[in-house]
Design an enzyme around this catalytic site. Structure first.
Site, PDB file in Angstrom:
ATOM      1  N   HIS A  50       0.845  -1.197   0.000  1.00 25.02           N
ATOM      2  CA  HIS A  50       0.000   0.000   0.000  1.00 25.02           C
ATOM      3  C   HIS A  50       0.876   1.242   0.000  1.00 25.02           C
ATOM      4  O   HIS A  50       2.109   1.138  -0.071  1.00 25.02           O
ATOM      5  CB  HIS A  50      -1.014  -0.024   1.149  1.00 25.02           C
ATOM      6  CG  HIS A  50      -0.409  -0.088   2.520  1.00 25.02           C
ATOM      7  ND1 HIS A  50       0.448   0.862   3.009  1.00 25.02           N
ATOM      8  CD2 HIS A  50      -0.540  -1.008   3.507  1.00 25.02           C
ATOM      9  CE1 HIS A  50       0.805   0.546   4.242  1.00 25.02           C
ATOM     10  NE2 HIS A  50       0.229  -0.605   4.570  1.00 25.02           N
ATOM     11  N   HIS A 106       4.037   1.525   2.245  1.00 28.35           N
ATOM     12  CA  HIS A 106       5.245   0.852   1.754  1.00 28.35           C
ATOM     13  C   HIS A 106       5.870   1.681   0.627  1.00 28.35           C
ATOM     14  O   HIS A 106       7.087   1.853   0.560  1.00 28.35           O
ATOM     15  CB  HIS A 106       4.906  -0.543   1.193  1.00 28.35           C
ATOM     16  CG  HIS A 106       4.175  -1.428   2.161  1.00 28.35           C
ATOM     17  ND1 HIS A 106       2.914  -1.923   1.907  1.00 28.35           N
ATOM     18  CD2 HIS A 106       4.512  -1.903   3.378  1.00 28.35           C
ATOM     19  CE1 HIS A 106       2.522  -2.671   2.923  1.00 28.35           C
ATOM     20  NE2 HIS A 106       3.472  -2.669   3.833  1.00 28.35           N
ATOM     21  N   CYS A 152       3.650 -10.653  20.669  1.00 30.18           N
ATOM     22  CA  CYS A 152       2.626 -10.209  19.704  1.00 30.18           C
ATOM     23  C   CYS A 152       3.043 -10.698  18.328  1.00 30.18           C
ATOM     24  O   CYS A 152       4.100 -10.307  17.823  1.00 30.18           O
ATOM     25  CB  CYS A 152       2.473  -8.691  19.701  1.00 30.18           C
ATOM     26  SG  CYS A 152       1.446  -8.151  18.314  1.00 30.18           S
ATOM     27  N   CYS A 161       3.413  -7.885  15.608  1.00 28.88           N
ATOM     28  CA  CYS A 161       4.685  -7.145  15.653  1.00 28.88           C
ATOM     29  C   CYS A 161       5.872  -8.085  15.508  1.00 28.88           C
ATOM     30  O   CYS A 161       6.985  -7.647  15.297  1.00 28.88           O
ATOM     31  CB  CYS A 161       4.872  -6.422  16.990  1.00 28.88           C
ATOM     32  SG  CYS A 161       3.623  -5.232  17.415  1.00 28.88           S
ATOM     33  N   CYS A 183      -1.867  -5.905  22.683  1.00 24.38           N
ATOM     34  CA  CYS A 183      -0.799  -5.165  22.011  1.00 24.38           C
ATOM     35  C   CYS A 183      -1.245  -3.712  21.821  1.00 24.38           C
ATOM     36  O   CYS A 183      -2.350  -3.464  21.329  1.00 24.38           O
ATOM     37  CB  CYS A 183      -0.514  -5.807  20.655  1.00 24.38           C
ATOM     38  SG  CYS A 183       0.533  -4.790  19.623  1.00 24.38           S
ATOM     39  N   HIS A 229      -1.560  -3.396  17.670  1.00 23.22           N
ATOM     40  CA  HIS A 229      -2.557  -4.184  16.940  1.00 23.22           C
ATOM     41  C   HIS A 229      -3.868  -4.359  17.690  1.00 23.22           C
ATOM     42  O   HIS A 229      -4.856  -4.812  17.116  1.00 23.22           O
ATOM     43  CB  HIS A 229      -1.975  -5.556  16.589  1.00 23.22           C
ATOM     44  CG  HIS A 229      -0.827  -5.466  15.632  1.00 23.22           C
ATOM     45  ND1 HIS A 229       0.476  -5.349  16.030  1.00 23.22           N
ATOM     46  CD2 HIS A 229      -0.818  -5.434  14.278  1.00 23.22           C
ATOM     47  CE1 HIS A 229       1.249  -5.267  14.972  1.00 23.22           C
ATOM     48  NE2 HIS A 229       0.499  -5.318  13.895  1.00 23.22           N
ATOM     49  N   LYS A 237      -5.606   6.583  10.425  1.00 23.35           N
ATOM     50  CA  LYS A 237      -4.608   5.537  10.264  1.00 23.35           C
ATOM     51  C   LYS A 237      -4.994   4.669   9.062  1.00 23.35           C
ATOM     52  O   LYS A 237      -6.168   4.362   8.883  1.00 23.35           O
ATOM     53  CB  LYS A 237      -4.584   4.689  11.541  1.00 23.35           C
ATOM     54  CG  LYS A 237      -3.464   3.708  11.553  1.00 23.35           C
ATOM     55  CD  LYS A 237      -3.568   2.788  12.740  1.00 23.35           C
ATOM     56  CE  LYS A 237      -2.716   1.571  12.448  1.00 23.35           C
ATOM     57  NZ  LYS A 237      -2.958   0.495  13.375  1.00 23.35           N
ATOM     58  N   LYS A 295      -6.795  -1.833   6.778  1.00 24.84           N
ATOM     59  CA  LYS A 295      -7.678  -2.615   5.919  1.00 24.84           C
ATOM     60  C   LYS A 295      -9.111  -2.514   6.408  1.00 24.84           C
ATOM     61  O   LYS A 295     -10.042  -2.407   5.628  1.00 24.84           O
ATOM     62  CB  LYS A 295      -7.232  -4.076   5.931  1.00 24.84           C
ATOM     63  CG  LYS A 295      -6.188  -4.373   4.889  1.00 24.84           C
ATOM     64  CD  LYS A 295      -6.082  -5.855   4.668  1.00 24.84           C
ATOM     65  CE  LYS A 295      -4.721  -6.331   5.144  1.00 24.84           C
ATOM     66  NZ  LYS A 295      -4.533  -7.760   5.142  1.00 24.84           N
TER      67      LYS A 295
HETATM   68  N1  MSP Z   1       9.329  -6.703   7.936  1.00 29.18           N
HETATM   69  C1  MSP Z   1       9.469  -5.616   8.817  1.00 29.18           C
HETATM   70  C2  MSP Z   1      10.731  -4.837   8.491  1.00 29.18           C
HETATM   71  C3  MSP Z   1      11.998  -5.627   8.557  1.00 29.18           C
HETATM   72  S1  MSP Z   1      13.384  -4.682   8.093  1.00 29.18           S
HETATM   73  C4  MSP Z   1      14.694  -5.614   8.460  1.00 29.18           C
HETATM   74  C5  MSP Z   1       8.243  -4.676   8.690  1.00 29.18           C
HETATM   75  N2  MSP Z   1       7.551  -4.792   7.566  1.00 29.18           N
HETATM   76  S2  MSP Z   1       6.225  -3.951   7.230  1.00 29.18           S
HETATM   77  O1  MSP Z   1       5.826  -4.388   5.936  1.00 29.18           O
HETATM   78  O2  MSP Z   1       5.262  -4.095   8.273  1.00 29.18           O
HETATM   79  O3  MSP Z   1       6.607  -2.466   7.224  1.00 29.18           O
HETATM   80  C6  MSP Z   1       7.719  -2.016   6.529  1.00 29.18           C
HETATM   81  C7  MSP Z   1       7.788  -0.520   6.456  1.00 29.18           C
HETATM   82  O4  MSP Z   1       6.692  -0.029   5.684  1.00 29.18           O
HETATM   83  C8  MSP Z   1       7.635   0.270   7.751  1.00 29.18           C
HETATM   84  O5  MSP Z   1       8.741   0.424   8.487  1.00 29.18           O
HETATM   85  C9  MSP Z   1       7.334   1.594   7.171  1.00 29.18           C
HETATM   86  O6  MSP Z   1       8.556   2.089   6.701  1.00 29.18           O
HETATM   87  C10 MSP Z   1       6.479   1.297   5.998  1.00 29.18           C
HETATM   88  N3  MSP Z   1       5.100   1.551   6.301  1.00 29.18           N
HETATM   89  C11 MSP Z   1       4.062   0.673   6.346  1.00 29.18           C
HETATM   90  N4  MSP Z   1       2.924   1.369   6.579  1.00 29.18           N
HETATM   91  C12 MSP Z   1       3.197   2.684   6.687  1.00 29.18           C
HETATM   92  C13 MSP Z   1       2.450   3.861   6.782  1.00 29.18           C
HETATM   93  N5  MSP Z   1       1.142   3.883   6.897  1.00 29.18           N
HETATM   94  N6  MSP Z   1       3.137   5.031   6.735  1.00 29.18           N
HETATM   95  C14 MSP Z   1       4.492   5.091   6.512  1.00 29.18           C
HETATM   96  N7  MSP Z   1       5.190   4.004   6.408  1.00 29.18           N
HETATM   97  C15 MSP Z   1       4.623   2.792   6.652  1.00 29.18           C
HETATM   98  O7  MSP Z   1       8.001  -3.909   9.586  1.00 29.18           O
END
Ligand code: MSP
Length: 679
Positions: A19, A22, A127, A130, A148, A151, A296, A299
């Protein structure tokens, strides 16, 4: 001097499809990589997917497929995302690859050989969302169960044989690392957070699990799988599998991450590396959280924004521009479709697009290509002033990228756009054409100067809007920028020389790059994106706690403080209306020397020049993170002197549990013109 630069994104969990959150991290990393390529650095840019752990194992089971089938499928949606966003990583790593497993084993063995890993039993709370261990204190308690804070799900009691990592032994070494390398954790406010956490004491960390299977097995102990964060963090090293790459790019690495995963990157990761005797990375930079229309992204609210759809409508360059311009990098920010249209209009169509179109239009009208000769500038005061603005904008752009502040870099490029438009207004070439020979010299000067301004802007925009930059170069009849490819060091393209001189026979032609979006089209786009329905639903739900200084995922709204003071003595409306409250835009900021609390900010209140305001908010905010933010200012407060500096106004903030180090700034819900009255 060009050098090696290694930039990474977090590797994304494959339990979810990509999304905008990411996309945000990946776009920022790509823009930074591009800035360094333009500097001539040898850049390696890594992204990938995090595919092990209990969360993924369960997600696969819910879909009725094997974990391997599941991760193979979802990982592909992440692999294809960068190209959609005009991002060009050099590598995409998956934690299920053999090259990765090998390095995880090596790192584990080194930590064990150096005496940092021991065997025992872990009993505690976990959790799965997390993939993190929690103490009771860190959780929300309800009816005898623990939830948590992120979550909101019940955490699980775990009791199982486990290997432990002696994190506690490294407390002193970690604090020394933060002390000696003030830039290791950025922004500053995040650094302070980590330091106080570590000072609070570190405990041994459970480093393996035995109650599920989906992970990398512990060397010599097949029943255990390696804790998923030890596994995941190692990706930054395992992607440099060949010795030459390792020698070149490690430890020249900047890990760009979201604030939610700071603790893992700023504490665990350097600790694992220290234990193994491997140098720690150069920097961990945590950006803020991206909400959607003040909520926030989730989904269940059906408000997750799909990057692909957005790019189809707006183009990748515009989406990149909007995200990096709108949010002060490091702080939480908001995505709103309405604001995306507003930025498009104000910054792209009315500022940059206008400068480009009118310059090209004036060339065609006043100096058609058939006229021949060379278009050179004979500088007068207006030209000298504009060239000065260009040079100082360029210096700001470079400085901003060096401190990872894309919003400031873009603002500086836009400032040059505004100066260019003002220059054309003042120089009025349409009047000069009528003044004979002298007039002709002026026309040539003005056109050459306007085109040169555009060349500079196009250069400044390349890291964020590569295609737009290429198109502007093309419309100006120039070759596209060719930054240094990975694996090589090259020329510094930021060394621009102001040289307004053009071959009139090749004078530019072009079509508008940023066409106006009329209201009808805007409504149609929103419909196409399915925004209306989803938006209404999301707006009806609870707003997100936007700025969450504690740096946790999704930041729940804080509980009501127990000691709310009763309201002060009543005042009349007349008394209240004597307060002149205005919207201010922070244009620059720095710390006041010898004070950990005071920041010297320049705030635009729509007056002829920005005001200096000295604010006691430095324990909560790094000055650079405030630039580009809108705040509420008491505009008619009597000027005061603070540590010898005049302060002309006051900024509103509300303190949280941790007082001065936990302030939330009052900001308008939507951007407003600087100086707008607040009543
Ligand atoms: N897999 C772990 C990271 C391991 S790194 C060695 C993880 N993955 S994640 O998919 O949940 O999130 C990855 C990154 O996506 C977050 O750190 C953040 O940078 C980004 N984001 C996910 N949702 C976000 C927002 N709503 N806003 C900004 N960034 C966010 O954590």
């Amino acid at each position: 001097m060009p050098g090696a630069f290694y930039i990474t994104t977090p590797i994304y969990y494959v339990n979810d499809v990509p999304h905008l959150g990411h996309a945000y991290t990946t776009i920022a990393a790509d823009a930074l990589a591009r800035y360094h390529r333009m500097r001539g650095d040898d850049v390696r840019f890594l992204t990938g997917t995090d595919e092990h752990g209990q969360k993924i194992e369960r997600a696969a089971a819910e879909k009725g497929v094997t974990p391997q089938q599941f991760v193979d499928q979802v990982s592909e949606t992440f692999r294809s995302l960068p190209a959609v966003l005009a991002c060009e990583p050099n590598d995409f790593i998956r934690t299920t690859e053999a090259r990765h497993k090998k390095v995880v084993h090596e790192l584990w063995e080194k930590c064990r050989a150096n005496g940092f890993i021991s065997e025992g039993t872990y009993a505690g709370l976990y959790c799965v969302g997390c993939e993190a261990y929690y103490t009771e204190k860190e959780l929300e308690a309800k009816d005898g169960a623990f939830f948590c804070p992120i979550h909101k799900t019940k955490v699980e009691k775990v009791e199982e044989p486990s290997f432990f990592f002696d994190l506690d032994k490294l407390e002193g070494q970690l604090l020394e690392l933060y002390e000696k390398n003030p830039k290791f954790i950025q922004p500053e406010s995040r650094r302070n957070e980590v330091i106080s956490f570590v000072k609070g004491g570190l405990q041994k960390l459970s480093l393996s699990r035995t109650s599920f299977k989906w992970g990398i097995s512990v060397p010599g102990a097949d029943k255990h799988v390696v804790y998923v964060w030890f596994d995941a963090l190692t990706n930054y090293l395992s992607a440099l599998e060949n010795a030459a790459d390792r020698a070149k790019y490690w430890p020249e690495s900047v890990h760009l991450i979201g604030k939610d995963i700071l603790r893992f990157h700023a504490i665990y990761w350097p600790a694992f590396l220290m234990a193994a005797g491997i140098p720690v990375p150069k920097q961990v930079f945590a950006h803020g959280w991206l909400n959607v229309n003040g909520h926030k992204m989730s989904k269940s609210l059906r408000n997750t924004v799909e990057p692909k759809k957005l790019v189809e409508v707006f183009t990748a360059d515009v989406v990149r521009f909007y995200l990096l311009r709108e949010v002060a990098f490091g702080l939480d920010g908001d995505f709103s479709h309405e604001q995306l249209f507003a930025r498009y209009k104000a910054d792209l169509a009315d500022n940059l697009g206008n400068l480009l179109n009118r310059s090209l239009g004036l060339c065609a009208k006043l100096r058609p290509a058939s006229g021949g000769g060379t278009l050179t500038a004979v500088d007068g005061p207006l030209e000298t002033k504009l060239a000065d603005v260009a040079r100082s904008s360029l210096a700001t752009v470079i400085g901003a990228w060096d401190e990872i502040a894309p919003h400031k870099a873009l603002e500086a490029a836009l400032a040059l756009g505004r100066a260019g438009n003002k220059y054309i207004d003042e120089a009025a070439p349409w009047n000069e054409g009528k003044k004979g020979e002298e007039g002709r010299v002026r026309v040539d000067t003005i056109l050459a100067t306007a085109l040169e301004t555009l060349r500079w802007i196009a250069t400044m925009l390349w890291p964020v809007m590569p295609s737009v930059s290429d198109r502007i170069h093309e419309q100006l009849g120039l070759a596209k920028l060719a930054p240094t490819p990975s694996g090589k060091s090259g020329a510094d393209l930021w060394q621009l020389i102001w040289s307004p001189s053009w071959d009139a026979a090749k004078l530019p032609v072009g079509t508008p790059i940023f066409p106006k979006i009329e209201p009808d089209r805007q409504a149609a786009i929103l419909k196409e994106l399915g925004v209306d329905a989803a938006l209404a639903e999301a707006n009806a739900a609870t707003p997100a706690a936007a700025a969450s200084p504690d740096g946790t995922k999704g930041a729940p709204a804080p509980k009501k403080s127990k000691e709310i003071a009763p309201p002060a003595a009543e005042i009349t409306y007349e008394e209240f209306s004597r307060l002149d409250l205005r919207i201010g835009l922070v244009v620059s900021g720095e710390r006041v020397p010898k004070s950990d609390k005071l920041l010297k900010l320049m705030v635009d209140l729509g007056e002829s020049s920005p005001r200096q305001i000295v604010a006691g908010i430095g324990k909560s905010f790094a000055p650079e993170a405030l630039v580009g933010q809108q705040v509420v200012v008491v505009a008619n407060l009597k000027p005061a002197k603070l540590m010898g500096l005049e302060s002309r106004g006051m900024i509103f903030a509300a303190s949280g549990e941790a007082g001065e180090s936990d302030l939330a700034l009052l900001m308008p819900g939507k951007p407003r013109a600087p100086g707008t009255r607040v009543k």
